[in-house]
Design an enzyme around this catalytic site. Structure first.
Site, short mmCIF file in Angstrom:
data_model
loop_
_atom_site.label_atom_id
_atom_site.label_comp_id
_atom_site.label_asym_id
_atom_site.label_seq_id
_atom_site.Cartn_x
_atom_site.Cartn_y
_atom_site.Cartn_z
CG HIS A 15 -1.90 1.13 1.25
ND1 HIS A 15 -3.26 0.94 1.43
CD2 HIS A 15 -1.75 2.46 1.11
CE1 HIS A 15 -3.88 2.10 1.39
NE2 HIS A 15 -2.98 3.04 1.21
CG LEU A 19 4.55 5.23 -5.64
CD1 LEU A 19 4.93 4.34 -6.81
CD2 LEU A 19 5.74 5.41 -4.70
NE ARG A 20 0.63 11.97 -2.23
CZ ARG A 20 -0.39 11.56 -1.49
NH1 ARG A 20 -1.39 10.89 -2.03
NH2 ARG A 20 -0.41 11.81 -0.20
CG ASN A 31 -5.22 8.75 -3.14
OD1 ASN A 31 -4.15 8.25 -3.52
ND2 ASN A 31 -5.35 9.30 -1.95
CG HIS A 79 -9.93 4.71 3.40
ND1 HIS A 79 -8.69 5.28 3.53
CD2 HIS A 79 -10.69 5.20 4.40
CE1 HIS A 79 -8.70 6.10 4.58
NE2 HIS A 79 -9.91 6.08 5.11
CG LEU A 96 -7.87 10.84 7.71
CD1 LEU A 96 -8.69 11.60 6.69
CD2 LEU A 96 -8.67 10.67 9.01
CG ASP A 148 -1.69 4.82 4.04
OD1 ASP A 148 -1.78 5.13 2.85
OD2 ASP A 148 -2.46 5.27 4.91
CG HIS A 176 0.06 15.31 1.93
ND1 HIS A 176 -0.89 15.60 0.97
CD2 HIS A 176 -0.36 14.20 2.56
CE1 HIS A 176 -1.86 14.69 1.04
NE2 HIS A 176 -1.56 13.82 1.98
CB ALA A 233 -5.13 12.87 6.25
O1 DOR Z 1 -3.63 9.70 5.63
C1 DOR Z 1 -3.94 9.34 4.51
N1 DOR Z 1 -3.38 9.89 3.41
N2 DOR Z 1 -4.88 8.41 4.35
C2 DOR Z 1 -5.38 8.10 3.16
O2 DOR Z 1 -6.23 7.25 3.10
C3 DOR Z 1 -4.95 8.81 1.95
C4 DOR Z 1 -3.61 9.34 2.11
C5 DOR Z 1 -3.21 10.34 1.06
O3 DOR Z 1 -3.46 10.10 -0.11
O4 DOR Z 1 -2.62 11.36 1.41
ZN ZN Z 2 -3.42 5.02 1.66
#
Ligand code: DOR
Ligand code: ZN
Length: 349
Positions: free
Chosen positions: A15, A18-19, A43, A138, A222, A250, A254, A266
């Protein structure tokens, strides 16, 4: 004498975020260095919702890997109310889409286009069950009546249990679990059709870390970290050696400007020292001997992949290792990695 050196098959990360663009370029080397394969989250902005978009995203990642890199991105498609089951099945058959990701609408970062009601994607789930394609969830239910710390437990009752009853053969990964309720639900019901990933940060911090001496946005993700009793339940699950728990960081980078804000994003960037963080937790629990099964064996077994042939060696040092420094993207953004509250003694050698 407790083990101070372990040699294990090089793990996969089941999980990661990588953006894209400059952020992808900056963070990819950290995941590619420590892992052979990684399940890549869809996402982005806009989200990766079609097989064609998944293929384009995969190409973008592959183009940034140095020649000879042994890293393989395993791609996922972002489910929406409008997902086309034929397109998804074709992407899976073509070997482009490994799994599909269910974000309940508005549950997390870039989840605005997520699924508004799981019943709306029942035909898609039916098809996934038929072709053996994993569903990654999720696991949080959002609503005005639901406290943020209860979202995961509510998801189990309102969504996961009915979903598993309606699709008993569907393979589900309950991603980044954070509660005692999730750990025991998966321990009791997990196996061929249900497993869970556990992040390094949820093994290291409880919710107090976010408020230690002031508000600490780099510990916010999150599902949000819960009370200490939940962290302990996660440690117990991860280190148990049970086949239904495996590694998924995960890692969710950011820019600092987006985290250190009046409305901070998050996500925790844990990729630079993910293996060291996990190893420390297993060692602290007196379970380093179970690290290999969690990190290198359970994930491939659940997904139906071979265990990696390449090995990695981790060694316990006599002094704490240096914590990873912030990194910079080509467009001048700074990203701060996760800093554990206690020292790390394990190092990849
Ligand atoms: O903290 C989180 N960041 N939880 C997620 O489910 C998405 C992720 C993100 O894409 O930044
Ligand atoms: Zn995630």
């Amino acid at each position: 004498m407790p083990e101070t050196t372990i040699v294990i098959p090089k793990p996969d990360d089941w999980h990661v975020h990588l953006r894209d663009g400059a952020m992808l370029r900056a963070v990819l080397p950290y995941t590619a260095r420590s892992f052979v394969r990684a399940i890549v989250m869809p996402n982005l902005r806009p989200p990766v919702t079609t097989s064609k978009a998944v293929a384009a995203y995969r190409d973008q990642i592959l183009a940034l890997l140095p020649p000879g890199s042994g890293f393989t991105p395993l791609m996922t498609l972002y489910l929406t109310d409008a997902t086309d089951a034929d397109d998804l099945a074709q992407g899976h058959a073509d070997g482009i889409v490994t799994a599909a990701k269910l974000y309940p609408a508005n549950a997390t970062t870039n989840a605005e286009h997520g699924v508004s009601d799981v019943k709306k994607i029942y035909p898609v789930l039916e098809r996934m069950q038929k072709i053996g394609m994993p569903l990654l969830v999720h696991g949080e239910t959002v609503g005005k009546d639901i406290d943020i710390f209860d979202r995961e437990a509510v998801f189990i009752d309102r969504t996961l249990i009915p979903l598993r009853r309606d699709f008993p053969e569907l393979k589900i990964v309950f991603e980044h679990i954070t509660t005692e309720q999730a750990a025991s639900y998966v321990a009791e019901n997990g196996g061929k059709t249900l497993a869970a990933t556990i992040t390094p940060h949820h093994l290291h911090v409880n919710r107090n870390a976010m408020f230690a001496g002031g508000i600490r946005p780099h510990y916010y993700c999150l599902p949000v970290a819960k009370r200490e009793q939940h962290r302990q339940a996660l440690v117990k699950a991860a280190t148990s050696g049970k086949p239904m728990f495996f590694l998924g960081t995960d890692t969710a980078p950011h820019a600092d400007t987006a985290k250190e804000s009046a409305c901070g994003c998050a996500g925790i960037f844990c990729a630079p020292q993910a293996l060291e963080l996990y190893a420390q937790c297993f060692d602290d629990a007196g379970k380093i001997a179970n690290f290999e099964i969690f990190a290198s064996r359970n994930g491939p077994a659940f997904y139906g992949f071979p265990v990696n042939a390449e090995k990695v060696t981790l060694q316990k040092q006599t002094a704490p290792i240096e914590i990873a420094a912030p990194i910079e993207t080509a467009d001048g953004q700074c990203i701060t990695p996760f800093v554990p509250p206690s020292p790390l003694m394990w190092k990849i050698v």
